[in-house]
Design a protein around this motif. Structure first.
Motif, mmCIF file in Angstrom:
data_model
loop_
_atom_site.group_PDB
_atom_site.id
_atom_site.type_symbol
_atom_site.label_atom_id
_atom_site.label_comp_id
_atom_site.label_asym_id
_atom_site.label_seq_id
_atom_site.Cartn_x
_atom_site.Cartn_y
_atom_site.Cartn_z
ATOM 1 N N TRP A 36 -5.174 -11.902 -2.532
ATOM 2 C CA TRP A 36 -4.280 -11.036 -1.125
ATOM 3 C C TRP A 36 -4.219 -11.983 -0.641
ATOM 4 O O TRP A 36 -5.038 -13.071 -0.152
ATOM 5 N N TYR B 278 -13.875 -9.978 0.992
ATOM 6 C CA TYR B 278 -12.955 -10.970 1.550
ATOM 7 C C TYR B 278 -15.107 -11.709 2.444
ATOM 8 O O TYR B 278 -15.056 -11.961 3.144
ATOM 9 N N TYR C 84 -14.418 -11.955 6.041
ATOM 10 C CA TYR C 84 -14.450 -11.310 6.792
ATOM 11 C C TYR C 84 -16.077 -10.961 7.252
ATOM 12 O O TYR C 84 -16.989 -10.682 8.309
ATOM 13 N N ASN D 47 -6.075 3.499 -0.898
ATOM 14 C CA ASN D 47 -6.551 1.926 -0.738
ATOM 15 C C ASN D 47 -7.611 2.264 0.525
ATOM 16 O O ASN D 47 -7.267 3.218 1.231
ATOM 17 N N PHE E 21 2.568 -11.732 5.890
ATOM 18 C CA PHE E 21 3.168 -10.297 6.821
ATOM 19 C C PHE E 21 3.238 -9.670 7.638
ATOM 20 O O PHE E 21 2.268 -10.050 8.448
ATOM 21 N N HIS F 228 0.568 -0.962 0.268
ATOM 22 C CA HIS F 228 0.274 -0.008 -0.098
ATOM 23 C C HIS F 228 0.816 1.094 -0.001
ATOM 24 O O HIS F 228 0.093 2.469 0.359
ATOM 25 N N LYS G 293 -2.396 -14.514 5.689
ATOM 26 C CA LYS G 293 -3.725 -14.447 3.671
ATOM 27 C C LYS G 293 -2.486 -15.092 2.812
ATOM 28 O O LYS G 293 -2.596 -14.715 2.310
#
Ligand code: GCB
Length: 603
Positions: A560, A476, A480, A422, A565, A360, A579
């Motif tokens: 994604w 998602y 989500y 974003n 990370f 991002h 993810k």
């Protein structure tokens, strides 16, 4: 809109570079005495005279280098210092120092004199320092770095002081922000000294004007800097990949034609991938009959078009199959790491992706060079993540990052779209004027590429998409929302993408979808957090993507994320965002093999 150039320092017959990468001395300022370094002038003497120092590699994030949680979680000023000598031959030259990126605010002193400051991480800045240098003596460079994010920085954040004395007798500070990636800080990219002639090439812009089978027409323009500019003329030469001279012109700007040009193609659309020419700019002093500065810029011959259903490279429609990513490596954090960077390209090629988004924030120039060379399509994003208020001060900072990004990446063939942010709160009415202004700016800076913004509000509430050329959305389903209900995903995704397209008549890219999966965790029937569920979720999304592609307006899918990370500490994130299709160590999950099979089939 003229900004001064930020050409990558490349050695040539007239130019030399010296890296200041290596081990620097480092100290953080105490939370309670944040300004001590300024008050006591830590920049005016060796740092260890003032404070206890440790060793710190540059480039790297400082967060994960030590065993000290105070350094990992530090908020505020951190100090870096080192010394260096200069070659005597540089005495007659113009010397600059360039930082690839410092997160987020930096003040730089050379031999105790402040020479520049810069705010906003992820983008390069440069300053001329000739008059502050010593030849035949040691020179000192000090950099104070501040990672604090506020409602007026890009990205935004806020500092919260927790001071409920019942719960926290000592109180504590927290940097809050609207994104899930760990807020790594430090001198993240190379620090390079460079010497050029006193009259130098400050900036070059190159664009493909038109292409037919037999002729490519290139527009170039050059900005000169320094003294006695009028004494010099400009020679532009184009070399092909075999270093053969194929075209030339004279003057500060103009058009050059290349016969039977080799076009720059992205992966998978033509046998010839990532073909680069080199534009050599050379200054010539006519009166003295001597050559001046020389700079070589790689570039590709290609053009982009877009309409309500597609984006086209060299007349062929593009389907993005790729990733949302991060610059994130074990121990180094967000610091440039050539090993991880190269491995990541090998993985992206192995999996047969053709594209990624610099989610991002802008990625390193070293990384972008390989995208140009290997023919990856890049959606180039500024660090405007999760914006949630839209005042003039923020707008100013946001526009500045876009100017700097376009300035840095305008000549890159791999960059095919600008992303202005974003997941903003784009349901807020005030964001309409804000994004209108931003998109107009980017179109003014560069009319050759489409502009997008990555959205996640419902299409019925969003007020920003109307200004964009291409709509990117993050969704998602089954993660989500309706967690665990993978059977709903195909229906929901089709409905979603269709709604955006029907409202705006613009092409849509799904820039994020995905599920967290802990490598090695399996269940059947699948449940969330297993590798099995990650694959099922992908499968259901793929069904939607295939149908949407047939409907004619879905122009890409980016999962994604490329790899797991680091994130801040959260009870729903086991040390990181899981993810990834690859682990943080860059080993494949089950999902990688599954995705590879799909990407190999998609053209
Ligand atoms: C998003 C964000 C991304 C996060 C992701 C997640 O929508 O754009 O930065 O990492 O969701 O996993 O929560």
């Amino acid at each position: 809109i003229h900004a001064s150039g930020i050409l990558y320092p490349r050695p040539s017959e007239s130019r030399e570079t010296l890296t200041l990468d290596g081990i620097w001395k480092f100290a953080i300022a105490n939370r309670t005495e944040q300004n001590k370094g300024f008050k006591d002038k830590w920049y005016a003497a060796p740092l260890h005279h003032n404070v206890e120092v440790i060793d710190m590699p540059v480039p790297s994030s400082y967060n994960d280098i030590t065993q000290d949680a105070n350094i990992r979680d530090h908020i505020g000023w951190a100090w870096y210092q080192r010394d260096f000598f200069l070659p005597k031959s540089w005495k007659s030259q113009q010397v600059s120092i360039r930082f690839g990126s410092v997160n987020y605010y930096a003040v730089v002193w050379i031999n105790g004199v402040e020479v520049t400051n810069h705010s906003g991480g992820y983008l390069p800045f440069e300053v001329k320092i000739t008059e502050h240098l010593k030849f035949g003596h040691l020179n000192w460079i000090t950099v104070a770095v501040n990672n604090t994010l506020t409602p007026w920085t890009i990205p935004q954040g806020k500092i919260v002081y927790h001071n409920d004395s019942q719960r926290y007798p000592a109180g504590y500070y927290e940097q809050q922000y609207n994104f899930d990636f760990f807020n790594f800080a430090g001198i993240h990219r190379p620090v390079i000294l460079s010497a050029t002639p006193k009259t130098y090439i400050d900036d070059i812009t190159i664009n493909t004007t038109s292409v037919t089978d037999s002729l490519g027409v290139i527009f170039y323009s050059v900005e000169l800097g320094g003294s006695k500019i009028a004494a010099y003329s400009v020679i532009a030469e184009i070399y092909d990949a075999q270093h053969r001279l194929v075209a030339q012109a004279k003057g500060l700007k103009g058009e050059i034609s290349i016969n039977n040009p080799n076009l720059w193609w992205p992966r998978g659309m033509n046998e010839s991938v990532g073909y680069l020419y080199t534009l050599k700019i050379q200054l010539w002093n006519d009166a003295k009959n001597v050559e001046g500065d020389i700079y070589r810029l790689p570039f590709g011959v290609r053009f982009i078009e877009w309409n309500s259903t597609g984006v086209y490279i060299n007349g062929k429609s593009v389907y993005f199959k790729g990733f949302g990513r991060h610059e994130d490596a074990i121990l180094r954090g967000r610091g440039l790491d050539l090993v991880t960077l190269t491995k990541d390209y090998n993985l992206m090629r192995w999996i047969e992706a053709n594209s990624f988004r610099t989610s991002h924030y802008p990625y390193s120039e070293e990384l972008m060079d390989l995208a140009d060379q290997q023919g990856f399509l890049v959606i180039d994003e500024v660090p405007a993540v999760g914006l949630d208020n839209f005042d003039d001060e923020l707008l100013e900072a946001h526009m500045q990052t876009l100017k700097e990004l376009v300035q840095r990446d305008k000549n890159r063939p791999a960059v095919v779209m600008w992303s202005i942010g974003n997941e903003p709160q784009s349901q807020k009415q005030v964001s309409a004027h804000y994004f209108d202004t931003i998109v107009k700016l980017v179109h003014r800076l560069d009319s050759s590429r489409p502009v997008t913004l990555v959205l996640n509000k419902p299409s019925s509430q969003d007020v920003a998409a109307q200004f964009l050329d291409v709509i990117c959305i993050n969704r998602y389903f089954g993660w989500y929302s309706d967690t665990g209900h993978s059977e709903l995903i195909t229906y929901q995704m089709i409905k979603e993408v269709t709604a955006w397209h029907e409202k705006h008549l613009k092409p849509v890219v799904v820039t994020e979808y995905g599920a967290g999966a802990l490598a090695g965790l399996h269940t059947d029937p699948p449940v969330v957090w297993t590798e099995d569920y990650q694959v099922v979720l992908m499968e259901q999304n793929f069904k939607a993507f295939d149908q949407l592609r047939e409907m004619g307006y879905l122009i890409g899918e980016m999962i994604w994320n490329f790899a797991d990370f680091a994130t801040p500490q959260e009870y729903f994130r086991p040390t990181g965002c899981m993810k990834g299709v690859f682990t943080r160590e860059r080993q494949p999950k089950f999902a990688a093999h599954f995705l590879r099979r799909r990407y190999a089939q998609l053209t």
